[in-house]
Design a protein around this motif. Sequence first.
Motif, PDB file in Angstrom:
ATOM      1  N   CYS A  41      -4.578   0.604   1.364  1.00 17.04           N
ATOM      2  CA  CYS A  41      -5.031   1.722   2.201  1.00 17.04           C
ATOM      3  C   CYS A  41      -4.689   1.470   3.672  1.00 17.04           C
ATOM      4  CB  CYS A  41      -6.532   1.926   2.029  1.00 17.04           C
ATOM      5  SG  CYS A  41      -7.017   2.440   0.358  1.00 17.04           S
ATOM      6  N   GLU A  42      -4.794   0.222   4.091  1.00 18.90           N
ATOM      7  CA  GLU A  42      -4.488  -0.102   5.479  1.00 18.90           C
ATOM      8  C   GLU A  42      -3.026   0.184   5.796  1.00 18.90           C
ATOM      9  OE1 GLU A  42      -4.944  -3.808   8.676  1.00 18.90           O
ATOM     10  OE2 GLU A  42      -5.326  -4.149   6.536  1.00 18.90           O
ATOM     11  N   TRP A  43      -2.128  -0.081   4.854  1.00 16.93           N
ATOM     12  CA  TRP A  43      -0.704   0.152   5.066  1.00 16.93           C
ATOM     13  C   TRP A  43      -0.422   1.651   5.229  1.00 16.93           C
ATOM     14  CZ3 TRP A  43       3.603  -0.885   6.984  1.00 16.93           C
ATOM     15  CH2 TRP A  43       4.836  -0.505   6.460  1.00 16.93           C
ATOM     16  N   ILE A  44      -1.018   2.471   4.393  1.00 13.12           N
ATOM     17  CA  ILE A  44      -0.814   3.920   4.516  1.00 13.12           C
ATOM     18  C   ILE A  44      -1.459   4.432   5.804  1.00 13.12           C
ATOM     19  CG2 ILE A  44      -1.084   6.148   3.386  1.00 13.12           C
ATOM     20  CD1 ILE A  44       0.671   4.058   1.887  1.00 13.12           C
ATOM     21  N   GLY A  72       7.839   3.120  -5.092  1.00 12.44           N
ATOM     22  CA  GLY A  72       7.456   3.280  -6.480  1.00 12.44           C
ATOM     23  C   GLY A  72       6.027   3.725  -6.707  1.00 12.44           C
ATOM     24  N   PRO A  73       5.542   3.551  -7.951  1.00 12.33           N
ATOM     25  CA  PRO A  73       4.187   3.982  -8.325  1.00 12.33           C
ATOM     26  C   PRO A  73       3.095   3.340  -7.476  1.00 12.33           C
ATOM     27  CG  PRO A  73       5.483   3.470 -10.281  1.00 12.33           C
ATOM     28  CD  PRO A  73       6.295   3.023  -9.104  1.00 12.33           C
ATOM     29  N   ALA A  74       3.292   2.075  -7.056  1.00 17.00           N
ATOM     30  CA  ALA A  74       2.279   1.418  -6.234  1.00 17.00           C
ATOM     31  C   ALA A  74       2.087   2.150  -4.915  1.00 17.00           C
ATOM     32  CB  ALA A  74       2.676  -0.040  -5.986  1.00 17.00           C
ATOM     33  N   LEU A  75       3.181   2.609  -4.312  1.00 24.12           N
ATOM     34  CA  LEU A  75       3.077   3.366  -3.060  1.00 24.12           C
ATOM     35  C   LEU A  75       2.352   4.688  -3.292  1.00 24.12           C
ATOM     36  CD1 LEU A  75       3.692   4.004  -0.122  1.00 24.12           C
ATOM     37  CD2 LEU A  75       6.020   4.651  -0.797  1.00 24.12           C
ATOM     38  N   GLN A  76       2.701   5.379  -4.355  1.00 20.52           N
ATOM     39  CA  GLN A  76       2.042   6.650  -4.651  1.00 20.52           C
ATOM     40  C   GLN A  76       0.549   6.451  -4.913  1.00 20.52           C
ATOM     41  OE1 GLN A  76       4.103   9.206  -7.477  1.00 20.52           O
ATOM     42  NE2 GLN A  76       6.016   8.107  -7.104  1.00 20.52           N
ATOM     43  N   LYS A  77       0.217   5.388  -5.637  1.00 21.40           N
ATOM     44  CA  LYS A  77      -1.190   5.095  -5.906  1.00 21.40           C
ATOM     45  C   LYS A  77      -1.922   4.760  -4.617  1.00 21.40           C
ATOM     46  CE  LYS A  77      -4.712   4.185  -8.669  1.00 21.40           C
ATOM     47  NZ  LYS A  77      -5.369   5.218  -9.504  1.00 21.40           N
ATOM     48  N   ALA A  78      -1.282   4.001  -3.726  1.00 22.92           N
ATOM     49  CA  ALA A  78      -1.902   3.645  -2.446  1.00 22.92           C
ATOM     50  C   ALA A  78      -2.178   4.893  -1.614  1.00 22.92           C
ATOM     51  CB  ALA A  78      -1.011   2.671  -1.687  1.00 22.92           C
ATOM     52  N   ILE A  79      -1.242   5.839  -1.617  1.00 20.73           N
ATOM     53  CA  ILE A  79      -1.442   7.087  -0.864  1.00 20.73           C
ATOM     54  C   ILE A  79      -2.625   7.871  -1.432  1.00 20.73           C
ATOM     55  CG2 ILE A  79      -0.405   9.325  -0.317  1.00 20.73           C
ATOM     56  CD1 ILE A  79       2.302   7.888  -0.156  1.00 20.73           C
ATOM     57  N   TYR A  80      -2.703   7.912  -2.761  1.00 19.79           N
ATOM     58  CA  TYR A  80      -3.843   8.594  -3.389  1.00 19.79           C
ATOM     59  C   TYR A  80      -5.158   7.929  -2.983  1.00 19.79           C
ATOM     60  CZ  TYR A  80      -7.401   9.384  -6.906  1.00 19.79           C
ATOM     61  OH  TYR A  80      -8.596   9.637  -7.527  1.00 19.79           O
ATOM     62  N   ARG A  81      -5.247   6.628  -3.082  1.00 17.18           N
ATOM     63  CA  ARG A  81      -6.477   5.908  -2.744  1.00 17.18           C
ATOM     64  C   ARG A  81      -6.829   6.080  -1.264  1.00 17.18           C
ATOM     65  NH1 ARG A  81      -8.171   1.236  -5.184  1.00 17.18           N
ATOM     66  NH2 ARG A  81      -7.642  -0.017  -3.341  1.00 17.18           N
ATOM     67  N   TYR A  82      -5.817   6.128  -0.418  1.00 15.97           N
ATOM     68  CA  TYR A  82      -6.037   6.328   1.009  1.00 15.97           C
ATOM     69  C   TYR A  82      -6.707   7.676   1.281  1.00 15.97           C
ATOM     70  CZ  TYR A  82      -4.757   7.621   5.819  1.00 15.97           C
ATOM     71  OH  TYR A  82      -4.783   8.060   7.132  1.00 15.97           O
ATOM     72  N   ASN A  83      -6.164   8.728   0.666  1.00 12.09           N
ATOM     73  CA  ASN A  83      -6.711  10.069   0.893  1.00 12.09           C
ATOM     74  C   ASN A  83      -8.039  10.288   0.181  1.00 12.09           C
ATOM     75  OD1 ASN A  83      -4.783  11.925   2.493  1.00 12.09           O
ATOM     76  ND2 ASN A  83      -3.391  10.848   1.097  1.00 12.09           N
ATOM     77  N   LEU A  95       4.138  -2.522  -1.996  1.00  6.82           N
ATOM     78  CA  LEU A  95       3.477  -1.366  -1.403  1.00  6.82           C
ATOM     79  C   LEU A  95       4.449  -0.374  -0.777  1.00  6.82           C
ATOM     80  CD1 LEU A  95       0.438  -3.077   0.349  1.00  6.82           C
ATOM     81  CD2 LEU A  95       0.343  -1.460  -1.548  1.00  6.82           C
ATOM     82  N   CYS A  96       5.716  -0.701  -0.759  1.00 11.53           N
ATOM     83  CA  CYS A  96       6.682   0.102  -0.006  1.00 11.53           C
ATOM     84  C   CYS A  96       7.468   1.077  -0.859  1.00 11.53           C
ATOM     85  CB  CYS A  96       7.643  -0.829   0.750  1.00 11.53           C
ATOM     86  SG  CYS A  96       6.794  -1.902   1.937  1.00 11.53           S
ATOM     87  N   LEU A 139       7.783   9.209   2.997  1.00 12.33           N
ATOM     88  CA  LEU A 139       8.865   9.068   3.969  1.00 12.33           C
ATOM     89  C   LEU A 139       8.390   8.328   5.213  1.00 12.33           C
ATOM     90  CD1 LEU A 139      10.708  12.523   3.792  1.00 12.33           C
ATOM     91  CD2 LEU A 139      11.392  10.333   2.792  1.00 12.33           C
ATOM     92  N   ALA A 140       7.141   8.546   5.611  1.00 19.09           N
ATOM     93  CA  ALA A 140       6.604   7.835   6.774  1.00 19.09           C
ATOM     94  C   ALA A 140       6.609   6.336   6.530  1.00 19.09           C
ATOM     95  CB  ALA A 140       5.188   8.322   7.076  1.00 19.09           C
ATOM     96  N   VAL A 141       6.240   5.927   5.323  1.00 16.74           N
ATOM     97  CA  VAL A 141       6.266   4.505   4.974  1.00 16.74           C
ATOM     98  C   VAL A 141       7.680   3.965   5.001  1.00 16.74           C
ATOM     99  CG1 VAL A 141       5.943   2.881   3.061  1.00 16.74           C
ATOM    100  CG2 VAL A 141       4.117   4.497   3.658  1.00 16.74           C
ATOM    101  N   LYS A 142       8.610   4.684   4.392  1.00 14.83           N
ATOM    102  CA  LYS A 142       9.986   4.207   4.325  1.00 14.83           C
ATOM    103  C   LYS A 142      10.603   4.073   5.719  1.00 14.83           C
ATOM    104  CE  LYS A 142      10.885   5.917  -0.331  1.00 14.83           C
ATOM    105  NZ  LYS A 142      10.937   4.555  -0.898  1.00 14.83           N
TER     106      LYS A 142
END
Length: 834
Positions: free
Chosen positions: A82-85, A45-56, A42-43, A167-170
Amino acid sequence: MELKQELEWNEAQKISINVDLVAAAKRQLLFLEAVDRRNRWLCDGPALQKAIYRYNACWLPLLAKYSKCQILEGPLVVPLDCEWIWHCHRLNPVRYKSDCLEFYGRILDNLNVVSSVQGNSKRETEEIWNTLYPNEPYELELTSPLSDDISGEVSSTEKYSTYDLILAVKRQVPFFYQVSRPHMDHDVFLEGAVARYKGFLHLIKRNRERSIKRFCVPTYDIDLIWHTHQLHPVSYCNDLVAILGKVLEHDDTDSDRTKGKKLDVGFSVTTKQWEETFGSRYWRAGAMYRGSAPSPLTRTPWTSNMMTKRVLASNDYQKRIHLPEGKVVEVMLEFVGVRNLPEGHKGSLFVLFSKTQPDTIFNVETRLNILPESGEKQVALFQCQPTGQLLFDLVSDSPSNLFISRPSKTMGSTSISLENFLFPVSSLTVEKWLELVPSPGTVTSKPIGLRVAISFTIPTPAPYVLHIAHSWLFSKICCFFPLPGRVHFAKEWTRVIDAAGNDIISLLMRDFKKEKGRNNTNLKKEVIGLTKSDESRIVAEFDGIEWSFIDSQWSLKLERNVNKDGSIFELIGHRIVKLFPGRKLEYELKHCNGQGAECDFITAVEFSAQDPYGNAVALFDLKSETFQIKEEWFVLPGMTVAFILSDILRKEGYKGLSHTLSGMDLERDCLVQEVDRCHEEDTKGNLNSAVAQEVELKAEFAEGITPVPEKGGACGGGCGNTQKSGGCGSGCGGGCGNTQKSGGCGSGCGGSCGGSCGGGCGNRMKSSGCGGGGSGCGGGCGSSCGGGCGNTMKSSGCGGGVGSKVADGKTAGNPNISDHQEGAAIQANEAPTA
């Protein structure tokens, strides 16, 4: 505390916070552990980008609908991604508030929202999700490859924050490492952290009242509670407006820890203001910067159908092995002041402190200056057993002149008991005046007083530190195992002893003659174990292909090639343990440019459903034949593996441990380092050239070129008892002491990191000093420790990588500040070297 300071502290504790921060901090730690240990995908690559999309696109609209009109009876369970984002977004409370107001007209809170890692039923939430988003599964699926470009999906989302969540995640990824130690979720520690968080807010309040613009920087215990408070956005906004008149910013974009920079200066200023305002110490044991997070072994979680199995309870034979349970505690010590000195006293003052009873972790006497006398802050940070007493001797160092040298004089002594605070745990901090018992010849009208400030962590299980003691003579320069040609006694037992010198078990390798016509691969072997009660039995058996041992619970596969993941051996049973060359994960040597003899170490890493990215369970120091084991279940397997490898590598001239490092296997790499050291010493006139020639012959032998003649050792300058220690290592310098107790000079004493510790390593195995890691020199890094690493208390972890010495409180890259502060906070992705 003086009366005014006590009143300030009491005023700070009146601050009202409408969240149970202790319970909430524990929940936060569980969630961060789930992300860090099991879901690192989740931190990045594509999984992080997908998580951000699902979050919003999914989570925030669902949360807004739920908070406006409750659409299900139970709590809402947020999907993990979503919880991580959401977690990272809320840690910028000002931006989170503005985004929520812009898109939804109100702050979206976490009231009646349950974390995905708490095990609550997700059925109702999943049903609502599937109704609202039939084309988007509730759980983020990783079974099919994710697209690197989700711009089309993003553009179709109306309510999409422009805040850079990647960047907030990183910036948040390294935070868990700083707060992941066992004491962090203890009630007493967290209750103290909440009180200190209120003190932190009180300082900021006082600055605002006085129109003082000051950069306040928290320690990590305070920062953990600060994060916890922000994760409750409505309460955080309401509480901070009531306290400060505004929502306190939490900007984590500044990451420069360099001396003299904003972050370093801010921490120093905060420390000074705290101590002047409250009359207590700001630095706290277990709450300071640990250095950068270790490098991961893999970015892909390791999966196997065996990972769901758990090892059975310790077998009967293992239960018969006497393993004394030890505890370890981290101590932070500062001498704040002295009073009632003899009239006319001249000269500087310092304190020598030590333990009044034997301690297998800390057994040195060391010096620490007193703040008012020295003009600089000196703090000791060390680990010890939570027993006995700390003894303090106040010493006066009278000034000398050109003609007269005046010896130091002990003016008095006092002590403080650790058990009074730790059994049971009552208070983790104490600051008080102690009266000294005067030494003969010291006359004062009133007893001399020494003000001592101490903080502790919660006692936690200490690792098992064991040592292999062979009956045969060792090669003095071979890494760990004797080269062929040494005289040894096949029928003699090999003893395994603990840090105190007590026998744990004795092991014997028994070879069976091969059957006629059979090849060597079918040669049968057995390892016999003999306990202190003289009970012997077969611990391991070799059938010609692999080793099976401990009631057939484990099998050891001896591969001749390095695996794709970098491991060199696998131990498979109800758990899976892989052996990696060098120091890995939490044992990683940090901030050394010349890491030297990594071939002297093997890290045992367990892979499981709980730790698919690996959990280091043991470190084998091949040179000193000392190993640390974190968990009891691995003690007998670990000892057995070490003994089997010892036999194999001894017979193969250490070439059995084959691993490519820049085209050289480990043995040749280690010997080349030794050759270089010997030639360097020879040019300085410190080592006979014949010794260097012998080492070159050893290196040639590792290549299979020529036999090795029996000659004298290649240790320069008094390495102590090298027969017991396994040899000098990669350059001991001079005076390493008794290397049986210290675990050999190893990589610490002037060897692995460019003369990191100089001479005088002290007792490494029994202290947290040079080369042993821990809280002392941390393996001896660069110039950060200087000389005399036996005195590990002058720095709070020199070799944890930052600064010249923490004793000053003015380090190059302050190792004690947290990753956030008011206004412009920090996030240390990499701690700078000294």
